[in-house]
Scaffold this motif. Structure first.
Motif, PDB file in Angstrom:
ATOM      1  N   PHE A  24      39.398  41.818  44.421  1.00 23.29           N
ATOM      2  CA  PHE A  24      40.833  41.598  44.550  1.00 23.29           C
ATOM      3  C   PHE A  24      41.511  41.488  43.187  1.00 23.29           C
ATOM      4  CE2 PHE A  24      44.706  39.332  45.688  1.00 23.29           C
ATOM      5  CZ  PHE A  24      45.094  40.026  46.811  1.00 23.29           C
ATOM      6  N   ARG A  25      40.811  40.853  42.246  1.00 22.99           N
ATOM      7  CA  ARG A  25      41.359  40.752  40.876  1.00 22.99           C
ATOM      8  C   ARG A  25      40.196  40.831  39.897  1.00 22.99           C
ATOM      9  NH1 ARG A  25      40.807  35.177  39.569  1.00 22.99           N
ATOM     10  NH2 ARG A  25      39.691  34.286  41.314  1.00 22.99           N
TER      11      ARG A  25
ATOM     12  N   GLU B  98      38.557  46.965  39.735  1.00 21.91           N
ATOM     13  CA  GLU B  98      39.493  46.131  40.479  1.00 21.91           C
ATOM     14  C   GLU B  98      40.057  46.957  41.649  1.00 21.91           C
ATOM     15  OE1 GLU B  98      42.419  44.371  37.970  1.00 21.91           O
ATOM     16  OE2 GLU B  98      43.568  43.573  39.641  1.00 21.91           O
ATOM     17  N   GLY B  99      40.123  46.357  42.811  1.00 16.15           N
ATOM     18  CA  GLY B  99      40.641  47.076  43.978  1.00 16.15           C
ATOM     19  C   GLY B  99      39.607  47.980  44.640  1.00 16.15           C
TER      20      GLY B  99
END
Ligand SMILES: Nc1nc2c(ncn2[C@@H]2O[C@H](COP(=O)(O)OP(=O)(O)OP(=O)(O)O)[C@@H](O)[C@H]2O)c(=O)[nH]1
Ligand SMILES: [Mg+2]
Length: 387
Positions: free
Chosen positions: A224-225, A248-249
């Motif tokens: 998520f981060r 990330e993601g």
């Protein structure tokens, strides 16, 4: 005349010498001589390489640099200070003990009357045991006092301790499950909403399980981060274990899958997988977790623990959170963090009674040794000041 010339030459020589000395002095720094700065190429001596599987696995991964790669676990600097001892319940449950102290000293005074029940009820509710569990506990104790089975306050106190122990008694073992089958990799998934202590718990577990002889690999499944993977990376460094991380993601399932494959190739027997608790909505969270679990369980992966982390300071909210996760995945154990310093330690009893899932570990602080196996006897003794 010659003597005059010689005298003049001597004066010139003396003046020039004096001037040279003055210039040389003015260029020298004043004050005490400075210490030469440390040579930046000189590093602190590394600890000698350890033997055993964990070390061998770490070394095997050295040199890989791609973003989806297993980050080589750096050799840790020597510890400057010895790790502190594991904490005791008594030393860390200070504030919840405080809640019970009034009721407990009244009980030790000997008499059982209306005020006794009031103060007990208030203490149990303030400690977050929950209204339903408090009612059940007190109803049973009142019946035993009415039937004269319990006569004194001291007996009532020890009966209360026994009743709480009985509530905490679960058929399921509190031992963390490790199958350790040849050719397979045990996976422990760590789930829970954001901020409850998932990543910290994994960091502490990595150290404990490595010390216990397992060869651990971390999977940074919270994409998520970016900071989440960095935080896990720091724990990996501290425990000298490898970590698989992605962009990330990225897809957390793919990272966990990759970690299992790499663990098998490197000879790691345990993957500890972090997950994100901060998804857009409940449906996403549930679907994501189901997918991670399914993929982590593909050969050679074998999910042997799904640990739900709950934050004790959130009290009864922790129970509501737990329902979302238990609906999504088959939770095998609870980790209750932040029991230190919170006045809500009674939530352990409510969680155990309402969810029926064993509380396996509790967090008693932020340090690497502050995650301990849940010990109901020590917990009850500390809660009621029986120790
Ligand atoms: N006092 C105390 N603090 C804890 C404990 N466990 C975790 N923490 C702290 O709680 C904070 C959040 O912990 P994290 O491990 O980042 O929580 P998380 O669930 O991974 O959070 P997200 O990644 O945001 O979902 C950190 O400051 C931890 O040091 C504990 O047992 N006691
Ligand atoms: Mg985290």
């Amino acid at each position: 005349m010659t003597a005059l010339l010689i005298a003049l030459a001597a004066v010139v020589v003396v003046v020039l010498l004096a001037a040279a000395i003055l210039i040389a002095r003015s260029r020298r720094p004043s004050g005490p001589p400075s210490v030469a700065p440390p040579d930046p190429t000189v590093s602190i001596e590394k600890p000698p390489p350890k033997t055993g599987t964990a070390r061998a696995a770490t070394t095997a991964a050295s040199g890989t640099v791609s973003p989806e790669a297993v980050a080589p676990a750096p050799v840790a600097e020597p510890e400057l200070e010895p790790e502190p001892e594991a904490p005791t319940y008594r030393s860390r449950l200070g504030s919840v003990r405080g809640i019970f102290s009034g009721a407990v000293s009244a009980l030790r005074g000997g008499r059982i009357d209306g005020a006794t029940w009031d103060s007990l009820e208030e203490a149990l509710i303030r400690a977050d045991v929950g209204v339903r569990t408090t009612d059940a506990l007190l109803a049973d104790l009142k019946a035993r006092v009415a039937s004269k089975e319990i006569g004194s306050g001291t007996d009532l106190l020890s009966a209360l301790g026994d009743e709480i122990r009985a509530l905490l008694d679960v058929a399921d073992s509190r031992q963390l499950r490790f199958a350790g089958e040849a050719g397979s990799v045990d996976v422990w998934l760590v789930v829970g909403v954001n901020g409850v202590g998932k990543t910290t718990t994994i960091g502490k577990l990595a150290r404990q399980e490595t010390t216990a002889g397992h060869s651990v690999l971390l999977a940074a499944g919270d994409t998520f981060r970016a900071a989440a993977a960095d935080q896990l990376g720091m724990w990996a460094e501290r425990s000298e274990v490898g970590i698989v991380r992605g962009a990330e993601g990225g897809d957390p399932s793919a990272i966990v899958f990759d970690a299992v494959q790499r663990a098998a190739a490197r000879g790691n027997d345990l993957v500890l997988a972090d997950t994100a608790g901060r998804l857009h909505n409940k449906l996403n969270l549930v679907e994501e977790l189901k997918k991670i679990r399914r993929i982590a369980d593909r050969d050679p992966g074998h999910v042997t623990e799904v640990l739900l982390v709950l934050d004790a300071t959130t009290g009864q909210n922790a129970l509501a959170q737990a329902k979302v996760f238990t609906d999504a995945v088959d939770v095998t154990g609870i980790v209750l963090t932040k029991l230190d310093g919170t006045a809500k330690g009674g939530i352990v009893i409510a969680v155990q009674r309402e969810l029926g899932i064993p509380v396996k570990l509790v967090g008693l602080g932020e340090g690497v040794n502050d995650l301990v196996a849940f010990d109901p006897d020590a917990f009850v003794d500390a809660l009621l000041g029986l120790d």
